[in-house]
Write an enzyme that holds these catalytic residues in place. Structure first.
Site, PDB file in Angstrom:
ATOM      1  N   GLU A  76      -4.807  -8.709  -0.021  1.00  0.00           N
ATOM      2  CA  GLU A  76      -5.541  -8.504   1.216  1.00  0.00           C
ATOM      3  C   GLU A  76      -7.138  -8.527   0.934  1.00  0.00           C
ATOM      4  O   GLU A  76      -7.394  -7.697   0.088  1.00  0.00           O
ATOM      5  CB  GLU A  76      -4.991  -7.575   1.922  1.00  0.00           C
ATOM      6  CG  GLU A  76      -3.583  -7.560   2.592  1.00  0.00           C
ATOM      7  CD  GLU A  76      -3.411  -6.095   3.077  1.00  0.00           C
ATOM      8  OE1 GLU A  76      -4.069  -5.531   3.851  1.00  0.00           O
ATOM      9  OE2 GLU A  76      -2.234  -5.939   3.162  1.00  0.00           O
ATOM     10  N   GLU A 118       0.654  -1.266   0.057  1.00  0.00           N
ATOM     11  CA  GLU A 118       0.033   0.056  -0.007  1.00  0.00           C
ATOM     12  C   GLU A 118       0.814   1.243   0.034  1.00  0.00           C
ATOM     13  O   GLU A 118       0.612   2.328   0.841  1.00  0.00           O
ATOM     14  CB  GLU A 118      -0.967  -0.063   1.239  1.00  0.00           C
ATOM     15  CG  GLU A 118      -1.748  -1.173   1.233  1.00  0.00           C
ATOM     16  CD  GLU A 118      -3.011  -0.953   2.241  1.00  0.00           C
ATOM     17  OE1 GLU A 118      -3.184  -0.026   2.922  1.00  0.00           O
ATOM     18  OE2 GLU A 118      -3.956  -2.040   2.114  1.00  0.00           O
TER      19      GLU A 118
HETATM   20  O1  AHR Z   1      -4.671  -6.132   7.223  1.00  0.00           O
HETATM   21  C1  AHR Z   1      -4.561  -5.168   8.070  1.00  0.00           C
HETATM   22  C2  AHR Z   1      -4.104  -3.794   7.230  1.00  0.00           C
HETATM   23  O2  AHR Z   1      -5.089  -3.613   6.228  1.00  0.00           O
HETATM   24  C3  AHR Z   1      -2.675  -4.223   6.519  1.00  0.00           C
HETATM   25  O3  AHR Z   1      -1.637  -4.096   7.234  1.00  0.00           O
HETATM   26  C4  AHR Z   1      -2.427  -3.203   5.419  1.00  0.00           C
HETATM   27  O4  AHR Z   1      -1.960  -3.349   4.338  1.00  0.00           O
HETATM   28  C5  AHR Z   1      -3.984  -2.812   5.131  1.00  0.00           C
HETATM   29  O5  AHR Z   1      -4.408  -1.610   5.153  1.00  0.00           O
END
Ligand code: AHR
Length: 528
Positions: free
Chosen positions: A332, A200
């Site tokens: 994610e 990110e």
């Molecule tokens: O999964 C929790 C967080 O969510 C991670 O660290 C980040 O990459 C995302 O914003």
């Protein structure tokens, strides 16, 4: 006004009427599955996991230390390893997430007593003993039979630091770093299947513009390499660039355009995508226990947005990469609910209900339908954090509905997608319209056909009638996951409220017939 209490007594004929009204209310769906129609491979890496250094995900969830009274192998919980082995977890992403862009790997190697305590400023500012470092992660991966997906620190690290980390892990030649690894107990070079270049980077990874990120991506891609001589050809390490976490496509456009113009000196193999199910927007506020059916339908609606999100990003990728060389890596995804009351809000602790298992099935089905481009995904996260497989409390462990859902999907790993022709119908509840059903089919390596059916309807059962062609099937076997309510959960005291049960299905003259319960996920195999 005083209300008089009364008891409703039904005559046998009224009762009969009521039962038949319910039967009429039961819905049906017709599927046409032609097993001779072959789609893309459903890559096993779509069932990957994510274990960030966050809350009790690693510490307590995986690592208890070798001196713990909790049964462990070299500090890693035996119960957790045993449960995860059954999921055939293809890869685990570590150490983050946002944490990755502040992780300095050297602090997590060597004798435990000499490792410095640091602060985990990404997640709650708690003290990190660094007891769980690179060698412990690799040991964990080895114990559960998985592959390493490491995230390199682009935000606060350097290309040199990342290059040395990769050399420490993967050099087989007797370099100083390889000797250091051997001195730390592991003479053989580790295999690293995947490396993320940042996380990110448009937000917690350094709030970079896409142009700045691209300049970093090129440098890390060029100079951070896997030195393991055994990792060549089809098993060489895949590099994953930061991709979008929002529906807009400008980031993807810029990164893919740069990729199209890349020369011999740099490259990447996958573009990451992050998208969570947060039905009430940000910050996540849906309760993970004791919620209403309206929260369930809203969550499913929100999760189904994944399809549109993927389609938009894929259209841009197709423009620059029509041969689909670059994979879309959803590293994610999952439900992000409000923190459980009484827990540290930075530890992202939530319960896991039947609702979460159902929305996981919808996501996995979307990935399977996009398998020609989406070749890897990682649910967030593995243990004690967000939509977890496993919850622990000291020596206790409980497997969540999402764990059982992943177990039911194991046969789909590396199976070949078979398109299903069907009209899912719709349901309307609380002002929300949802498809009544979802389904996927796939053929495994032995030629066996697998069909998955999700009944989204919270109230009505579903009669399934499937015409099967292109394969001869004599019998059907299956399991179904449902429970008393959409918010049913497994707890340490009652761990089996949401577990798969055998379901009966008949197959005759090329027709598979079964009835699935309301709010359920069912997986059927057709035996030749
Ligand atoms: O999964 C929790 C967080 O969510 C991670 O660290 C980040 O990459 C995302 O914003």
């Amino acid at each position: 006004m005083k209300l008089r209490s009364f008891r409703l007594v039904l005559s046998p004929s009224a009762l009969l009427l009521l039962i038949s009204a319910q039967l009429v209310a039961q819905q049906s769906v017709h599927l046409a599955v032609d097993a001779s129609k072959i789609g893309a491979k459903i890559d096993r890496n779509l069932f990957g996991q994510f274990a960030e250094n966050l809350g009790h995900g690693l510490y307590e969830g995986i690592w208890v230390g070798p001196d713990s009274p909790i049964p462990n192998t070299r500090g890693i919980r035996k119960d957790v390893v045993g449960a995860l082995r059954d999921l055939k977890v293809p890869n685990v992403r570590w150490p983050g997430g946002c944490f990755a862009d502040q992780y300095h790997w050297r602090k997590g190697i060597g004798p435990a007593a000499q490792r410095p305590a640091t602060l985990n400023s990404a997640w709650g500012g708690v003290v990190d003993s660094n007891a769980f470092g690179t060698d412990e992660f690799m040991d964990f991966i080895h114990q559960i039979g998985s592959e390493a997906y490491v995230s390199a620190n682009v935000g606060s690290g350097t290309p040199q630091e990342a290059a040395e980390w990769l050399e420490y892990m993967t050099a087989a030649a007797p370099t100083a770093l390889a000797k250091e690894r051997a001195a730390n107990g592991h003479p053989e070079a580790y295999k690293v299947g995947f490396m993320g270049i940042g996380n990110e980077s448009w937000s917690c990874g350094g709030d970079m513009t896409v142009d700045y990120y691209l300049s970093q991506l090129k440098i890390y891609s060029r100079f951070v390499s896997n030195d393991n001589p055994a990792q060549t050809g089809s098993i060489q390490m895949l590099k994953i660039a930061v991709g979008p976490g929002f529906p807009e496509t400008d980031w993807t456009e810029a990164v893919m355009k740069a990729w199209q113009q890349h020369d011999w000196s740099w490259n990447f193999d996958g573009l990451s995508l992050h998208w969570y199910t947060t039905p009430n927007g940000w910050p996540p506020s849906t309760p993970s226990t004791g919620f209403e059916v309206a929260d369930y339908t809203k969550s499913l609606k929100s999760t189904l947005f994944m399809e549109e999100f993927l389609r938009k990003q894929e259209a841009v990728m197709d423009k620059y990469d029509p041969q689909k060389k670059v994979a879309l890596v959803v590293d994610e995804w999952g439900a992000w609910h409000a923190p459980l009351p009484g827990t540290n809000k930075d530890f992202l602790v939530q319960q896991n209900s039947l609702r979460d298992a159902i929305l996981a099935s919808l996501n996995l089905n979307i990935f399977a339908r996009h398998a020609d481009r989406v070749r890897m995904a990682n649910i967030a996260q593995m243990i004690n954090v967000l939509q977890a497989m496993i919850l622990t409390d000291k020596e206790k462990m409980v497997l969540t509905p999402t764990y059982y859902l992943f177990k039911m999907y194991v046969p789909f790993q590396d199976a070949t997608f078979i398109p299903i022709d069907f009209d899912p119908g719709t349901i309307h509840t609380n002002g929300i319209t949802l498809p009544r059903a979802d389904a996927i089919a796939a053929k495994d390596k032995t030629g066996k056909l697998w069909i998955e059916i999700t009944n989204l309807d919270p109230e009505k059962a579903l009669d399934v009638d499937a015409a099967i062609t292109g394969i001869s099937a004599k019998s059907a076997r299956g399991e179904t996951l449902t429970a008393a309510a959409v918010d049913s959960v497994n707890t340490f005291a009652a761990p089996s409220a949401v577990v798969p049960k055998v379901i009966s299905a008949t197959v005759k003259d090329g027709r598979l017939v079964l009835t699935v319960a309301p709010k359920s996920v069912t997986v059927i195999s057709l035996e030749p």
